[in-house]
Design an enzyme around this catalytic site. Structure first.
Site, PDB file in Angstrom:
ATOM      1  N   GLU A 426      46.871  38.529  52.480  1.00 47.03           N
ATOM      2  CA  GLU A 426      48.156  39.104  52.888  1.00 47.03           C
ATOM      3  C   GLU A 426      49.247  38.036  52.929  1.00 47.03           C
ATOM      4  O   GLU A 426      50.417  38.334  52.646  1.00 47.03           O
ATOM      5  CB  GLU A 426      48.014  39.786  54.251  1.00 47.03           C
ATOM      6  N   ASP A 504      45.357  46.521  44.269  1.00 47.27           N
ATOM      7  CA  ASP A 504      46.472  45.769  43.694  1.00 47.27           C
ATOM      8  C   ASP A 504      46.392  45.750  42.169  1.00 47.27           C
ATOM      9  O   ASP A 504      47.406  45.906  41.481  1.00 47.27           O
ATOM     10  CB  ASP A 504      46.454  44.338  44.227  1.00 47.27           C
TER      11      ASP A 504
END
Length: 663
Positions: A426, A504
């Protein structure tokens, strides 16, 4: 509900007992009913084959043969028999042969013949009555299947006006003509004008189409018939068409009025849809609806309003002028519309002194009216759970996170290594999003967390500064670059990659493919559209046309190469940023491991290399100072507070997009 089911079970048990009782009586009666002729009876008497008899007042004789006589005179070898006739002349013979003779002076009870004759009929009648009651209690109204199920909302019930509908001002203006016509028809008919017969409300789910229709009825002060498209069709053939006729007949009786059909695509789909086509109950209902819309005149004062979020599946005959003359688009609200909707939903709720609805509206880009109502409701529940007297800004922010990203799973057991991998993943997303050049058209980072939410182990939430109506090439490339950053951060930190970047990678591939095949953003392939959109079989399309390719194999290879080139280019771009700013990546990741949640301002502090704990203390002190300077308010004023810049909220302009690390 339990009592009703209990009564039903007892009633069925009673019916079973009665049936068993009737069967028992008829079985015994069948055993005793071995009837013989009177002549055969005389012969048996003379032969001494009678063991005993019972003589009833109506000369009916019931008796029993001896064992030997049963084989000779008994019907089917039965010992018991019945007959009728005089026995006075045979008594002496019976006595001599040793037969027992009994005379009955009273007749049998009248209940037995009554039970045998009438009780079966009564039993069948009760079953039929019970069956009809069950159908009626289920809402079917057994004797009125063809009646419309429309609910009539009149003036005595709670009225909804346009004041209760916000965020769709253009749609309300379009429908204002309908209201004016219902109030004063002569205003339009004196010049030869004709009011639209039907209005079709189009828009995504939750944008307020049903509320808008009820607002029209409330403003006009006329009866409002509401029915769902699925209520027309039943398992009985012809019911749908009958209900359509009945609905329009009721509308004419209550004219002027409004008939509202919600989810009209349930009965208004293309005729002949599906493999093989065919005429079914739904098509018959649609045909009747088309006839009725042609049949009633606009002078009758009956306005038909329908709502759907699938206009592409509706039959063309339903959309032509003369039926649905006007189409009103009810879009997802913009930033001003969202603020108006929030004011409506917080009108009767106590709000804290720090609540600024303008910031909330900027933080909920892409939310529909139903989503915003859910956010306010979740915030009210959170505040009540914490025994607060008003809804505060923190409650609203937490409600937005809950709606966007799911509930926090603080109790989830995560190993230290997985927690560390998630933090660096992150941190990679956040750092690249923060350090991309200003001209990259990047959505600002709002919040980063490594607390599991939903199915994700961590989330990086980005919120556009304003409603995004167009997709630019810079935005698409930046989106791919940020998505790839999480995987690269894992790789350069641990020299290993995980499956956490699966989503992603999927998002990046989809964006790159759309850039090449749909948006014409490939310099190599040019501004051309490649591929044909899939046609849906239930709309009557050819089932072989899905995923149809209108390009050659050579072009397909070039498309794959170009998609790979775009993703690889942004992959290297993200790697370069992270390797150059390795110290900032470490600081953000370590801060996430310590605090678990970081907002945009805190990430900026870490990138500048300042002390995060000192910044937090200074900011909290400033917020407490601003909070004391404010005065509490209940409800929300129609004007924004003058000090909205110092609202104390960390909520930044808002998003529905988030990058996540999945399990």
């Amino acid at each position: 509900m339990f009592k009703q089911s209990h009564k039903t079970i007892l009633l069925w048990l009673f019916f079973l007992l009665v049936f068993f009782f009737i069967w028992k009586i008829m079985t015994q009666s069948g055993k005793e009913s071995g009837e013989i002729s009177y002549d055969a009876f005389q012969q048996a008497v003379e032969a001494g084959a009678i063991a005993e008899i019972t003589v009833k007042p109506n000369q009916e004789i019931q008796g029993r043969f001896t064992e030997e006589g049963a084989h000779t005179y008994g019907p089917s070898g039965s010992e018991e028999f019945t007959t009728s006739g005089p026995v006075e002349d045979l008594v002496d013979t019976l006595v001599i042969t040793g037969a027992k003779v009994t005379f009955k002076t009273e007749s049998d009870s009248v209940w037995q013949p009554l039970l045998i004759t009438w009780l079966p009929l009564l039993f069948l009648f009760l079953i039929f009555f019970f069956f009809m009651r069950q159908i009626q209690s289920g809402g079917g109204k057994a004797m009125s299947f063809g009646k419309s199920k429309a609910q009539l909302l009149n003036e005595s019930q709670k009225k909804m006006t346009f004041d209760d509908v916000a965020g769709i001002d253009e749609a309300k203006e379009e429908l204002q003509e309908i209201i004016d016509f219902l109030k004063d028809p002569r205003k339009f008919t004196r010049l030869g004008g004709r009011i639209p017969k039907g209005v079709l409300l189009l828009g995504p789910p939750g944008t307020g189409k049903t509320l808008l229709a009820r607002g029209v009825a409330g403003e006009a002060g006329v009866p409002f018939f509401s029915i769902a498209g699925s209520d027309f069709v039943e398992m009985f053939v012809g019911v749908g068409a009958s209900r359509v006729r009945d609905l329009f007949e009721q509308g004419k009786k209550h004219a002027p009025c409004i008939i509202f059909i919600d989810e009209i695509d349930a009965v208004g789909r293309h005729r002949g849809a599906g493999l093989g086509g065919g005429h079914d109950e739904r098509e018959q209902t649609l045909n009747q609806l088309l006839v009725e819309m042609d049949g009633f005149d606009s002078k009758d004062g009956v306005i038909l309003i329908a709502a759907t979020n699938r206009p592409d599946v509706l039959d063309p005959a339903l959309l032509r002028p003369g039926r649905f003359d006007r189409r009103v688009v009810v879009p997802t609200p913009d930033i001003g519309g969202r603020e108006g909707i929030l004011k409506v939903h917080t009108r009767k709720k106590p709000l804290g002194h720090d609540v600024d609805l303008s910031l909330i509206s900027r933080g909920t880009s892409g939310f529909s009216g139903a989503d915003l109502e859910n956010v306010v409701n979740e915030a009210a529940l959170l505040a009540a759970r914490r025994n607060k007297n008003a809804i505060e800004m923190g409650d609203l922010e937490e409600a937005i996170d809950k709606v966007l990203m799911g509930v926090e799973r603080k109790s989830a057991i995560i190993s230290p290594r997985d927690r560390k991998v998630t933090a660096y993943h992150e941190a990679g997303h956040a750092l690249v999003a923060k350090t991309l050049p200003a001209g990259s058209d990047v959505d600002p980072v709002h919040k980063v967390t490594i607390i599991p939410r939903g199915q994700a182990l961590g989330l990086t939430q980005q919120i556009p500064a304003e409603d995004r109506l167009n997709v630019t090439r810079d935005w698409a490339e930046a989106k791919i670059c940020i998505a790839m950053a999480g995987r690269i951060a894992e790789e350069i930190t641990f020299q290993q990659i995980t499956a956490g970047a699966a989503q992603d990678i999927e998002v990046s591939s989809q964006i790159a493919r759309r850039m090449v095949c749909e948006w014409g953003m490939s310099e190599k392939l040019g501004p051309l559209a490649y591929g044909k959109k899939e046609d849906l079989v239930f709309l009557g399309r050819d089932y072989t046309s899905h995923q149809y390719r209108n390009y050659s194999e050579k072009t397909a290879i070039q498309i794959d190469e170009e998609i790979h080139h775009i993703v690889s280019q942004q992959y290297q771009r993200a790697r370069s940023i992270l390797e150059t700013n390795r110290d900032q990546l470490e600081r953000i990741a370590q801060a996430l491991l310590t605090y678990e949640v970081l907002d945009s301002e805190e990430i900026d502090v870490l990138i500048r290399g300042e002390d995060l704990e000192t910044f937090r203390q200074e900011r909290n002190a400033e917020r407490e100072k601003n909070a004391k300077a404010r005065t509490p308010k209940v409800g929300y004023s129609t004007t924004l507070p003058q000090d909205s810049e110092d609202s104390g909220s960390v909520l930044k302009p808002a998003t529905a997009s988030a990058l996540s690390t999945e399990n």
